[in-house]
Design a protein around this motif. Structure first.
Motif, PDB file in Angstrom:
ATOM      1  N   ASP A 228       0.813  -1.212   0.000  1.00 15.92           N
ATOM      2  CA  ASP A 228       0.000   0.000   0.000  1.00 15.92           C
ATOM      3  C   ASP A 228       0.851   1.269   0.000  1.00 15.92           C
ATOM      4  O   ASP A 228       0.545   2.233  -0.716  1.00 15.92           O
ATOM      5  N   GLU A 229       1.905   1.297   0.796  1.00 14.88           N
ATOM      6  CA  GLU A 229       2.707   2.521   0.868  1.00 14.88           C
ATOM      7  C   GLU A 229       3.408   2.788  -0.460  1.00 14.88           C
ATOM      8  O   GLU A 229       3.544   3.947  -0.872  1.00 14.88           O
ATOM      9  N   ARG A 230       3.852   1.734  -1.139  1.00 13.76           N
ATOM     10  CA  ARG A 230       4.475   1.925  -2.444  1.00 13.76           C
ATOM     11  C   ARG A 230       3.453   2.420  -3.453  1.00 13.76           C
ATOM     12  O   ARG A 230       3.733   3.310  -4.261  1.00 13.76           O
TER      13      ARG A 230
ATOM     14  N   ARG B 128      -5.706   9.068   1.757  1.00  8.52           N
ATOM     15  CA  ARG B 128      -4.335   9.410   2.126  1.00  8.52           C
ATOM     16  C   ARG B 128      -3.664  10.458   1.236  1.00  8.52           C
ATOM     17  O   ARG B 128      -2.615  10.985   1.609  1.00  8.52           O
TER      18      ARG B 128
END
Length: 266
Positions: A113-115, A155
């Motif tokens: 998810d962060e990537r 986000r």
């Protein structure tokens, strides 16, 4: 390689959101700096002329950064938007065809998810940096990309998000699928933009019950959203190259996407 088509056309008075189509487009590969400072491939399409316009980040489905997704990206350019689709599987198999790259991504547990947020965030900023930008950007995603579009809406600084039958928002994928994702239900309280959701009543991921629960949670949090579900349609009903294609649902769904973007990106 860039693609050029037609002469400059006119849509409605704003150039977006109306019934018209831009005839003059430019499309081709670009390189953007994604998560961790990595250079990744992306596919960019935009009108050649016209007034300032909003942008759309297209988040591809689990099968990958394929021809069908690039065609969708060009569709938004024909509607008058600058649109970009980053290759979220780029690092897993650089230069590979979509099927092989998708298989490599699944073997690695799926796109973290962060990537994904770093890559999609870079695509958002690329669109905002275009000289034709009016500063507004939306995300739209299909299948796994639908879930990722919702997470981007929570986000990232985007103005709208579309979820096309995105699964695993409120539940983790089954272990047999080999995708290492956590549910993102806790992030929904931070949703910062309106969401359009398009679903099929015959879908198994997400089921109608899961869609209803997502609707309930967003309502409870006071988040602006509109959901539409189609009978006789299942997962992938937009996919014209698959048996899952359902033209009645797809045509109505495209109309709802166009209206939604017309309201939030103009």
């Amino acid at each position: 390689m860039a693609i050029y088509a037609g002469r400059g056309g006119r849509c409605d008075a704003t150039g977006i959101g109306g019934a018209g189509v831009r005839d003059a487009l430019r499309a081709g590969l670009v390189t953007i700096t994604g998560a961790g400072g990595d250079a990744i491939d992306a596919y960019l399409a935009h009108p050649i002329d016209g007034p300032p316009t909003g942008g759309v980040v297209v988040i591809h489905h689990m099968p990958g950064w394929d021809a069908a997704t690039k065609e969708i990206t060009r569709r938004f350019a024909a509607w008058g938007y600058a649109a970009i689709c980053p290759n979220l599987h780029h690092r897993d198999a650089p230069g590979a065809d979509p099927d092989d790259a998708a298989a490599a991504s699944r073997a690695a547990g799926g796109v973290p998810d962060e990537r994904m947020l770093g890559d999609v965030g870079a695509a958002v900023e690329h669109l905002r940096g275009l000289g034709s930008s009016n500063g507004k950007v939306a995300t739209i995603g299909y299948c796994s990309g639908g879930r990722q579009s919702v997470l981007a809406g929570c986000r990232l600084p985007v103005d709208a998000a579309v979820n096309c039958y995105g699964a695993f928002v409120l539940s983790a994928p089954p272990s047999a699928l080999g995708i290492d994702w956590d549910p993102i239900g806790d992030a929904l309280v931070d949703l910062r933009c309106p969401v359009l959701g398009l679903f099929g009543d015959e879908d198994k991921n997400p089921t109608p019950e899961e869609v209803a629960e997502l609707d309930r949670i967003l309502t409870e949090h006071g988040k602006e959203h509109e959901f539409h579900s189609y009978p006789d349609a299942g997962h992938g009903f937009f996919a014209v190259d698959r048996p899952s294609y359902r033209p009645v649902a797809a045509v109505d769904g495209w109309a709802k996407v166009r209206d939604f973007f017309g309201r939030h990106l103009s």
